[in-house]
Motif scaffolding. Structure first.
Motif, PDB file in Angstrom:
ATOM      1  N   GLY A   1      27.397 -10.078  72.015  1.00  0.00           N
ATOM      2  CA  GLY A   1      27.424  -8.394  70.792  1.00  0.00           C
ATOM      3  C   GLY A   1      29.129  -8.190  71.205  1.00  0.00           C
ATOM      4  N   GLN A   2      29.978  -8.380  72.219  1.00  0.00           N
ATOM      5  CA  GLN A   2      30.631  -8.048  72.916  1.00  0.00           C
ATOM      6  C   GLN A   2      31.550  -8.638  73.092  1.00  0.00           C
ATOM      7  N   ALA A   3      31.390 -10.469  72.846  1.00  0.00           N
ATOM      8  CA  ALA A   3      32.027 -11.199  72.927  1.00  0.00           C
ATOM      9  C   ALA A   3      32.134 -11.557  71.210  1.00  0.00           C
ATOM     10  N   LYS A   4      31.283 -11.019  70.740  1.00  0.00           N
ATOM     11  CA  LYS A   4      31.216 -11.174  68.663  1.00  0.00           C
ATOM     12  C   LYS A   4      33.150 -10.255  68.419  1.00  0.00           C
ATOM     13  N   SER A   5      32.779  -9.299  68.884  1.00  0.00           N
ATOM     14  CA  SER A   5      33.672  -7.653  68.691  1.00  0.00           C
ATOM     15  C   SER A   5      34.955  -8.463  69.514  1.00  0.00           C
ATOM     16  N   ARG A   6      35.189  -9.203  70.426  1.00  0.00           N
ATOM     17  CA  ARG A   6      36.538  -9.270  71.213  1.00  0.00           C
ATOM     18  C   ARG A   6      37.004 -10.442  69.833  1.00  0.00           C
ATOM     19  N   ILE A   7      35.719 -11.243  69.889  1.00  0.00           N
ATOM     20  CA  ILE A   7      36.876 -12.393  69.364  1.00  0.00           C
ATOM     21  C   ILE A   7      37.182 -11.569  68.000  1.00  0.00           C
ATOM     22  N   GLU A   8      36.620 -11.225  67.387  1.00  0.00           N
ATOM     23  CA  GLU A   8      37.526 -10.357  65.715  1.00  0.00           C
ATOM     24  C   GLU A   8      38.010  -9.891  66.036  1.00  0.00           C
ATOM     25  N   GLU A   9      38.727  -8.985  67.204  1.00  0.00           N
ATOM     26  CA  GLU A   9      39.464  -8.018  68.024  1.00  0.00           C
ATOM     27  C   GLU A   9      40.855  -8.851  68.104  1.00  0.00           C
ATOM     28  N   ALA A  10      40.733 -10.537  68.076  1.00  0.00           N
ATOM     29  CA  ALA A  10      42.156 -11.458  68.489  1.00  0.00           C
ATOM     30  C   ALA A  10      42.414 -12.083  66.924  1.00  0.00           C
ATOM     31  N   GLY A  11      41.491 -11.193  66.019  1.00  0.00           N
ATOM     32  CA  GLY A  11      42.258 -11.781  64.635  1.00  0.00           C
ATOM     33  C   GLY A  11      40.903 -12.472  63.290  1.00  0.00           C
ATOM     34  N   TYR A  12      39.700 -13.112  64.306  1.00  0.00           N
ATOM     35  CA  TYR A  12      38.523 -14.231  63.821  1.00  0.00           C
ATOM     36  C   TYR A  12      37.319 -13.867  62.762  1.00  0.00           C
ATOM     37  N   SER A  13      37.491 -13.867  62.473  1.00  0.00           N
ATOM     38  CA  SER A  13      36.371 -13.815  61.364  1.00  0.00           C
ATOM     39  C   SER A  13      35.298 -14.934  61.018  1.00  0.00           C
TER      40      SER A  13
ATOM     41  N   LYS B   1      31.929 -21.256  66.789  1.00  0.00           N
ATOM     42  CA  LYS B   1      32.571 -20.861  65.712  1.00  0.00           C
ATOM     43  C   LYS B   1      33.372 -19.515  65.181  1.00  0.00           C
ATOM     44  N   ALA B   2      33.895 -19.983  64.040  1.00  0.00           N
ATOM     45  CA  ALA B   2      35.236 -18.721  63.924  1.00  0.00           C
ATOM     46  C   ALA B   2      35.827 -19.240  62.341  1.00  0.00           C
ATOM     47  N   ASP B   3      36.147 -18.124  62.009  1.00  0.00           N
ATOM     48  CA  ASP B   3      37.382 -18.383  60.874  1.00  0.00           C
ATOM     49  C   ASP B   3      38.642 -17.721  60.675  1.00  0.00           C
ATOM     50  N   LYS B   4      40.350 -18.696  61.052  1.00  0.00           N
ATOM     51  CA  LYS B   4      40.950 -18.481  60.973  1.00  0.00           C
ATOM     52  C   LYS B   4      42.242 -18.566  60.565  1.00  0.00           C
ATOM     53  N   GLY B   5      42.832 -17.227  59.155  1.00  0.00           N
ATOM     54  CA  GLY B   5      44.127 -18.161  58.018  1.00  0.00           C
ATOM     55  C   GLY B   5      43.015 -19.282  57.768  1.00  0.00           C
ATOM     56  N   GLY B   6      42.284 -19.171  56.512  1.00  0.00           N
ATOM     57  CA  GLY B   6      41.310 -20.099  56.347  1.00  0.00           C
ATOM     58  C   GLY B   6      41.126 -21.166  56.189  1.00  0.00           C
ATOM     59  N   ALA B   7      40.796 -21.185  57.810  1.00  0.00           N
ATOM     60  CA  ALA B   7      40.424 -22.504  58.250  1.00  0.00           C
ATOM     61  C   ALA B   7      39.158 -23.104  59.477  1.00  0.00           C
ATOM     62  N   LYS B   8      38.216 -23.443  59.449  1.00  0.00           N
ATOM     63  CA  LYS B   8      37.057 -23.325  60.044  1.00  0.00           C
ATOM     64  C   LYS B   8      37.716 -23.765  62.017  1.00  0.00           C
ATOM     65  N   THR B   9      37.486 -23.133  63.103  1.00  0.00           N
ATOM     66  CA  THR B   9      37.265 -23.378  64.184  1.00  0.00           C
ATOM     67  C   THR B   9      36.851 -22.559  65.144  1.00  0.00           C
ATOM     68  N   GLU B  10      36.776 -23.878  66.425  1.00  0.00           N
ATOM     69  CA  GLU B  10      35.675 -23.356  67.411  1.00  0.00           C
ATOM     70  C   GLU B  10      36.321 -22.400  68.444  1.00  0.00           C
ATOM     71  N   VAL B  11      35.945 -21.580  68.730  1.00  0.00           N
ATOM     72  CA  VAL B  11      36.411 -20.710  69.146  1.00  0.00           C
ATOM     73  C   VAL B  11      35.674 -20.292  70.789  1.00  0.00           C
ATOM     74  N   SER B  12      36.523 -19.436  72.024  1.00  0.00           N
ATOM     75  CA  SER B  12      36.051 -19.763  72.851  1.00  0.00           C
ATOM     76  C   SER B  12      36.180 -18.040  73.798  1.00  0.00           C
ATOM     77  N   ILE B  13      35.872 -17.635  74.598  1.00  0.00           N
ATOM     78  CA  ILE B  13      35.754 -16.455  75.142  1.00  0.00           C
ATOM     79  C   ILE B  13      35.623 -15.986  76.916  1.00  0.00           C
ATOM     80  N   ASP B  14      36.528 -16.062  77.216  1.00  0.00           N
ATOM     81  CA  ASP B  14      36.250 -16.622  79.209  1.00  0.00           C
ATOM     82  C   ASP B  14      35.534 -14.585  79.651  1.00  0.00           C
TER      83      ASP B  14
END
Length: 106
Positions: free
Chosen positions: A56-68, A84-97
């Protein structure tokens, strides 16, 4: 003999320099944050390390970075949350360390 007082004065000044340097106050903490805020980033690639973020924390941080629409989050063997997440109308793979760096996969 007139050089002796000058030599003694010079040695006295040089000998007191380390004592002055040691009286500096200590830092209140390190300059390297364990976790960055969402507006700071210190790496363009995920950094391997023991990650204490919950899913949940990882998801929240990713969303705070502008992803949905963050989905499919799983922690890999390097301690990096990937999904995976959406940003700028495109689906992309995303990570958080473990430091909070959010990066799109390249």
């Amino acid at each position: 003999m007139s050089r002796l007082p000058l030599l003694l004065a010079t040695l006295l000044v040089i000998g007191s320099a380390p004592a002055i340097a040691q009286s500096q106050p200590a830092q209140s903490g390190p300059g390297n944050n364990a976790v960055n805020s969402s507006d700071q980033k210190n790496s363009n690639a995920p950094v391997a390390g023991r990650n204490s973020f919950t899913e949940g924390q990882a998801k929240s941080r990713i969303e705070e970075a502008g992803y949905s629409n963050v989905s499919g989050l799983q922690k890999d063997n390097d301690g990096v949350w990937r999904g995976k997440a959406d940003k700028g109308g495109a689906k992309t793979e995303v990570s958080i360390d473990f430091q909070g760096n959010v990066n799109p996969s390249k």
